[in-house]
Design a protein around this motif. Structure first.
Motif, PDB file in Angstrom:
ATOM      1  N   VAL A  46       0.852  -1.195   0.000  1.00  0.00           N
ATOM      2  CA  VAL A  46       0.000   0.000   0.000  1.00  0.00           C
ATOM      3  C   VAL A  46       0.891   1.249   0.000  1.00  0.00           C
ATOM      4  CG1 VAL A  46      -1.825   1.266   1.203  1.00  0.00           C
ATOM      5  CG2 VAL A  46      -1.851  -1.229   1.205  1.00  0.00           C
ATOM      6  N   ASP A  47       1.931   1.255   0.853  1.00  0.00           N
ATOM      7  CA  ASP A  47       2.864   2.391   0.900  1.00  0.00           C
ATOM      8  C   ASP A  47       3.491   2.628  -0.471  1.00  0.00           C
ATOM      9  OD1 ASP A  47       4.173   1.498   4.193  1.00  0.00           O
ATOM     10  OD2 ASP A  47       2.568   2.910   3.644  1.00  0.00           O
ATOM     11  N   GLU A  48       3.834   1.536  -1.122  1.00  0.00           N
ATOM     12  CA  GLU A  48       4.489   1.633  -2.426  1.00  0.00           C
ATOM     13  C   GLU A  48       3.570   2.324  -3.430  1.00  0.00           C
ATOM     14  OE1 GLU A  48       6.979  -1.590  -5.058  1.00  0.00           O
ATOM     15  OE2 GLU A  48       4.885  -2.069  -4.640  1.00  0.00           O
ATOM     16  N   TYR A  49       2.308   1.916  -3.467  1.00  0.00           N
ATOM     17  CA  TYR A  49       1.371   2.550  -4.387  1.00  0.00           C
ATOM     18  C   TYR A  49       1.170   4.030  -4.032  1.00  0.00           C
ATOM     19  CZ  TYR A  49      -2.270   4.067  -7.315  1.00  0.00           C
ATOM     20  OH  TYR A  49      -2.956   4.816  -8.245  1.00  0.00           O
ATOM     21  N   LEU A  50       0.943   4.284  -2.747  1.00  0.00           N
ATOM     22  CA  LEU A  50       0.670   5.656  -2.312  1.00  0.00           C
ATOM     23  C   LEU A  50       1.843   6.590  -2.611  1.00  0.00           C
ATOM     24  CD1 LEU A  50      -1.185   5.044   1.098  1.00  0.00           C
ATOM     25  CD2 LEU A  50      -2.196   5.572  -1.130  1.00  0.00           C
ATOM     26  N   ALA A  51       3.064   6.064  -2.598  1.00  0.00           N
ATOM     27  CA  ALA A  51       4.241   6.881  -2.928  1.00  0.00           C
ATOM     28  C   ALA A  51       4.330   7.091  -4.443  1.00  0.00           C
ATOM     29  CB  ALA A  51       5.513   6.209  -2.411  1.00  0.00           C
ATOM     30  N   TRP A  52       4.186   6.023  -5.191  1.00  0.00           N
ATOM     31  CA  TRP A  52       4.316   6.077  -6.656  1.00  0.00           C
ATOM     32  C   TRP A  52       3.338   7.048  -7.295  1.00  0.00           C
ATOM     33  CZ3 TRP A  52       0.600   4.513 -10.375  1.00  0.00           C
ATOM     34  CH2 TRP A  52       1.063   4.509 -11.708  1.00  0.00           C
ATOM     35  N   GLN A  53       2.118   7.047  -6.793  1.00  0.00           N
ATOM     36  CA  GLN A  53       1.049   7.756  -7.503  1.00  0.00           C
ATOM     37  C   GLN A  53       1.217   9.281  -7.524  1.00  0.00           C
ATOM     38  OE1 GLN A  53      -1.623   9.669  -5.925  1.00  0.00           O
ATOM     39  NE2 GLN A  53      -0.699   9.462  -3.908  1.00  0.00           N
ATOM     40  N   HIS A  54       1.935   9.854  -6.559  1.00  0.00           N
ATOM     41  CA  HIS A  54       2.086  11.318  -6.496  1.00  0.00           C
ATOM     42  C   HIS A  54       2.569  11.907  -7.810  1.00  0.00           C
ATOM     43  CE1 HIS A  54       1.417  12.145  -2.249  1.00  0.00           C
ATOM     44  NE2 HIS A  54       2.100  11.057  -1.974  1.00  0.00           N
ATOM     45  N   THR A  55       3.628  11.305  -8.363  1.00  0.00           N
ATOM     46  CA  THR A  55       4.240  11.890  -9.558  1.00  0.00           C
ATOM     47  C   THR A  55       3.841  11.128 -10.820  1.00  0.00           C
ATOM     48  OG1 THR A  55       6.191  10.592  -9.059  1.00  0.00           O
ATOM     49  CG2 THR A  55       6.234  12.898  -8.399  1.00  0.00           C
ATOM     50  N   ALA A  56       2.989  10.137 -10.664  1.00  0.00           N
ATOM     51  CA  ALA A  56       2.620   9.325 -11.816  1.00  0.00           C
ATOM     52  C   ALA A  56       1.131   9.499 -12.140  1.00  0.00           C
ATOM     53  CB  ALA A  56       2.993   7.871 -11.575  1.00  0.00           C
ATOM     54  N   LEU A  57       0.303   8.568 -11.643  1.00  0.00           N
ATOM     55  CA  LEU A  57      -1.112   8.608 -12.022  1.00  0.00           C
ATOM     56  C   LEU A  57      -1.769   9.934 -11.637  1.00  0.00           C
ATOM     57  CD1 LEU A  57      -3.220   6.789 -13.399  1.00  0.00           C
ATOM     58  CD2 LEU A  57      -4.012   6.145 -11.123  1.00  0.00           C
ATOM     59  N   ARG A  58      -1.452  10.410 -10.436  1.00  0.00           N
ATOM     60  CA  ARG A  58      -2.050  11.654  -9.927  1.00  0.00           C
ATOM     61  C   ARG A  58      -1.836  12.788 -10.921  1.00  0.00           C
ATOM     62  NH1 ARG A  58      -2.663  15.804  -5.547  1.00  0.00           N
ATOM     63  NH2 ARG A  58      -4.198  16.814  -6.859  1.00  0.00           N
ATOM     64  N   ARG A  59      -0.585  12.937 -11.297  1.00  0.00           N
ATOM     65  CA  ARG A  59      -0.201  14.019 -12.193  1.00  0.00           C
ATOM     66  C   ARG A  59      -0.909  13.887 -13.545  1.00  0.00           C
ATOM     67  NH1 ARG A  59       3.809  14.446 -16.057  1.00  0.00           N
ATOM     68  NH2 ARG A  59       4.358  16.603 -16.507  1.00  0.00           N
ATOM     69  N   ASN A  60      -0.942  12.676 -14.081  1.00  0.00           N
ATOM     70  CA  ASN A  60      -1.550  12.471 -15.391  1.00  0.00           C
ATOM     71  C   ASN A  60      -3.051  12.689 -15.391  1.00  0.00           C
ATOM     72  OD1 ASN A  60       0.853  11.783 -16.843  1.00  0.00           O
ATOM     73  ND2 ASN A  60       0.884   9.909 -15.656  1.00  0.00           N
ATOM     74  N   CYS A  61      -3.722  12.263 -14.324  1.00  0.00           N
ATOM     75  CA  CYS A  61      -5.175  12.445 -14.240  1.00  0.00           C
ATOM     76  C   CYS A  61      -5.526  13.932 -14.115  1.00  0.00           C
ATOM     77  CB  CYS A  61      -5.739  11.670 -13.046  1.00  0.00           C
ATOM     78  SG  CYS A  61      -5.736   9.887 -13.312  1.00  0.00           S
ATOM     79  N   LEU A  62      -4.724  14.629 -13.346  1.00  0.00           N
ATOM     80  CA  LEU A  62      -4.919  16.071 -13.152  1.00  0.00           C
ATOM     81  C   LEU A  62      -4.770  16.810 -14.490  1.00  0.00           C
ATOM     82  CD1 LEU A  62      -5.328  17.940 -10.692  1.00  0.00           C
ATOM     83  CD2 LEU A  62      -2.843  18.107 -10.535  1.00  0.00           C
ATOM     84  N   ARG A  63      -3.706  16.466 -15.200  1.00  0.00           N
ATOM     85  CA  ARG A  63      -3.435  17.132 -16.479  1.00  0.00           C
ATOM     86  C   ARG A  63      -4.538  16.821 -17.490  1.00  0.00           C
ATOM     87  NH1 ARG A  63       1.776  19.006 -17.521  1.00  0.00           N
ATOM     88  NH2 ARG A  63       1.960  18.079 -19.581  1.00  0.00           N
ATOM     89  N   ALA A  64      -5.015  15.581 -17.478  1.00  0.00           N
ATOM     90  CA  ALA A  64      -6.073  15.201 -18.423  1.00  0.00           C
ATOM     91  C   ALA A  64      -7.313  16.066 -18.197  1.00  0.00           C
ATOM     92  CB  ALA A  64      -6.412  13.719 -18.287  1.00  0.00           C
ATOM     93  N   LEU A  65      -7.705  16.222 -16.942  1.00  0.00           N
ATOM     94  CA  LEU A  65      -8.892  17.022 -16.642  1.00  0.00           C
ATOM     95  C   LEU A  65      -8.697  18.470 -17.062  1.00  0.00           C
ATOM     96  CD1 LEU A  65     -11.733  17.165 -15.241  1.00  0.00           C
ATOM     97  CD2 LEU A  65     -10.502  18.145 -13.312  1.00  0.00           C
ATOM     98  N   TRP A  66      -7.547  19.038 -16.714  1.00  0.00           N
ATOM     99  CA  TRP A  66      -7.332  20.456 -16.977  1.00  0.00           C
ATOM    100  C   TRP A  66      -7.126  20.726 -18.468  1.00  0.00           C
ATOM    101  CZ3 TRP A  66      -8.218  24.658 -14.021  1.00  0.00           C
ATOM    102  CH2 TRP A  66      -8.558  24.390 -12.693  1.00  0.00           C
ATOM    103  N   HIS A  67      -6.370  19.877 -19.128  1.00  0.00           N
ATOM    104  CA  HIS A  67      -6.133  20.099 -20.555  1.00  0.00           C
ATOM    105  C   HIS A  67      -7.389  19.867 -21.375  1.00  0.00           C
ATOM    106  CE1 HIS A  67      -1.470  19.578 -20.230  1.00  0.00           C
ATOM    107  NE2 HIS A  67      -1.886  20.771 -19.886  1.00  0.00           N
ATOM    108  N   LYS A  68      -8.184  18.876 -20.984  1.00  0.00           N
ATOM    109  CA  LYS A  68      -9.361  18.547 -21.797  1.00  0.00           C
ATOM    110  C   LYS A  68     -10.559  19.440 -21.489  1.00  0.00           C
ATOM    111  CE  LYS A  68     -11.346  14.570 -23.951  1.00  0.00           C
ATOM    112  NZ  LYS A  68     -12.748  14.371 -23.960  1.00  0.00           N
ATOM    113  N   VAL A  69     -10.759  19.749 -20.229  1.00  0.00           N
ATOM    114  CA  VAL A  69     -11.974  20.457 -19.838  1.00  0.00           C
ATOM    115  C   VAL A  69     -11.743  21.773 -19.092  1.00  0.00           C
ATOM    116  CG1 VAL A  69     -14.010  20.295 -18.312  1.00  0.00           C
ATOM    117  CG2 VAL A  69     -13.434  18.410 -19.845  1.00  0.00           C
ATOM    118  N   MET A  70     -11.018  21.711 -17.990  1.00  0.00           N
ATOM    119  CA  MET A  70     -11.023  22.873 -17.098  1.00  0.00           C
ATOM    120  C   MET A  70     -10.331  24.111 -17.671  1.00  0.00           C
ATOM    121  SD  MET A  70     -12.955  21.953 -14.648  1.00  0.00           S
ATOM    122  CE  MET A  70     -12.715  23.114 -13.294  1.00  0.00           C
TER     123      MET A  70
END
Lengths: 275, 241
Positions: free
Chosen positions: A130-154
């Motif tokens: 769980v720690d491994e996932y929670l650490a990885w996601q900050h600069t990976a999935l989190r960042r990509n999902c945020l960018r997708a929302l902002w670039h596509k819609v927001m």
């Protein structure tokens, strides 16, 4: 600062002090322990806020919801800076104790309220996953999902900023790579990301994925494993709670455009956030 | 086979794990994965970590990546002194908060300084536009200010009177720009004093040893860089330009 700043419709007065919520002085301002119970400052537009909200509700953790409307720039107000000088949500306030960072908040809640073990297991190896996932996601999935929302819609809808097709395509391609890692490295053939039971990792991941979903991206299309995992996580959380937490993001494309003053204030911060 | 740690001490995340293991006398095999030679892309290493990143831990059949996860795992498995990851709910939360925040607020920008000021010019022969570097340094300055005001405040260490994982991770990351001759501690006496305390708590000789490869990075002869690795770096560099 108007009375509506803290979502007066949702924040419930604590019943002490000068009386019901006054327009000038929101109930939480200037209070310290032990007058208030747990307070969570959230906007369900934000991915990490959704994870915290769902976790608290699912585990019946009593809290006062303090809505911080990001699209009205409430996180940039002087009043909110008193709560969190970093001007971000989510924020937890437990008496005098103020905590930011959703991962830290989730762990705090898990420990303080002694939630079922599967959320953050005692077993060292299961916990490490769980720690491994929670650490990885900050600069990976989190960042990509945020960018997708902002670039596509927001950016276009809320801030009136054009995003080139090339930029959007590049962002969606990066999201694709992150999704491949999510499936290939983390999920594999397991029921949940870190093992046979739902954990904080799944909750954080699913709330992230709803960001591009809210932007109209078909993240589960052509990914039957991920789609099946999503169903399992929704079922584990409870469908009604899951729907409730995601109402706001699913309407992201209906955001009212920001007025020019707000846009000017928010744009540089948004660009820094999604870089 | 005992515990194996896959490391290159050029990486701040690796230094945190290395220092922690050594300080706590945790026995391990140091598996050197030479970043400068592109060994993190080797078939052997990809089997350990398909994401090709360092550090990794292997404990029998159990393989773990992400330095924060590795540090917590080592704390628990080896029952290290409690000040590293305090049991007190609030203090522990402060460590968690820092560990979450640092990924984007400290680690990334500190690495960027290294790339912009040393590695990009060294590897590509191109100077980075001064404007980009200025922008980067301004961001770093503002984050270090946040670090002081929010995490350190007037305490000796982030959680109070004792060193914790948060101080260790913070310091090794702030050391990263040293390789490009950029000393972030010069701008703040408070930060410099905290640094000395953390170094002393770790032990100066262990600290220096862990940073030796980093501080010698400018001496690296990158003409020997594998063209494939150079190309990969080129692609990576696009993100910084």
């Amino acid at each position: 600062m108007g009375s509506g700043a803290w979502g007066a419709g949702r924040a419930r007065p604590c019943g002490r002090g000068p009386g019901p919520l006054s327009p000038v002085s929101p109930a939480w301002r200037g209070r310290s322990a032990p007058a208030m119970g747990l307070e969570l400052y959230l906007d369900l537009l934000s991915q990490p806020c959704r994870a915290v909200y769902i976790f608290a509700k699912k585990n019946r953790i009593p809290f006062e919801l303090r809505t911080v409307d990001l699209r009205k720039g409430q996180h940039l107000s002087d009043a909110f800076a008193q709560v969190n000088p970093l001007q971000k949500v989510p924020v937890l306030k437990d008496g005098d104790f103020v905590l930011t960072e959703s991962v830290a908040i989730l762990l705090y809640l898990a420990r303080k309220y002694k939630v079922p073990d599967h959320w953050y297991p005692q077993d060292p190896q299961a916990c490490a996953r769980v720690d491994e996932y929670l650490a990885w996601q900050h600069t990976a999935l989190r960042r990509n999902c945020l960018r997708a929302l902002w670039h596509k819609v927001m950016l276009p809808v809320f801030l009136g900023e054009l995003v080139s097709p090339e930029t959007l395509a590049a962002t969606l391609a990066e999201l694709d790579v992150a999704l491949q890692v999510l499936e290939g490295k983390f999920l594999q053939d397991k029921a949940f990301l870190t093992g046979p039971h739902v954990s904080l990792a799944d909750l954080v991941a699913i709330t992230e994925l709803m960001h591009p979903v809210g932007a109209g991206c078909q993240v589960f299309k052509g990914r039957p494993k991920l789609a099946a995992w999503r169903q399992r996580v929704e079922a584990a959380v409870g469908e009604a709670l899951f729907q409730e937490a995601h109402e706001v993001i699913l309407k992201a494309k209906d955001s009212q455009p920001a007025d020019p003053t707000l846009k000017q204030k928010m744009l540089p911060k948004v660009l820094a956030m999604i870089q | 086979m005992g515990l194996e740690l896959y490391l290159d001490l050029l990486s701040a995340s690796c230094r945190a794990v290395y220092i922690f293991a050594r300080k706590n006398s945790i026995p391990f095999d140091f598996q050197f994965v030479d970043l400068l030679k592109g060994h993190h892309h080797s078939r052997e290493y990809i089997e350990i970590n398909p994401l090709r990143k360092l550090p990794s831990l292997r404990d029998g059949k159990f393989i773990l990546s992400e330095s924060v996860a590795i540090l917590f795992y080592l704390c628990r498995k080896y029952s290290t002194p409690s000040h590293w990851y305090p049991p007190d709910l609030h203090m522990r939360a402060r460590v968690d908060e820092f560990m979450a925040w640092q990924h984007t607020a400290i680690q990334l920008p500190m690495n960027k300084i290294l790339w912009l000021k040393l590695l990009i010019p060294m590897i590509t022969g191109d100077e980075v536009p001064a404007e980009k570097t200025e922008q980067m340094l301004a961001e770093v300055k503002s984050n270090l200010k946040l670090f002081e005001e929010k995490f350190l405040q007037d305490k000796m260490f982030i959680t109070g009177d004792n060193i914790s994982l948060a101080d260790l991770v913070a310091l090794v990351e702030m050391m990263q720009p040293m390789a490009s001759n950029h000393n972030v501690f010069l701008s703040s006496a408070k930060l410099a004093e905290w640094r000395m305390r953390v170094e002393l708590a770790i032990g100066s000789s262990l600290f220096c040893e862990a940073h030796d490869r980093l501080v010698k990075l400018a001496e690296w002869d990158c003409s020997t860089l594998d063209p494939m690795v150079k190309e990969r770096i080129g692609n990576l560099l696009q993100k910084f330009k």
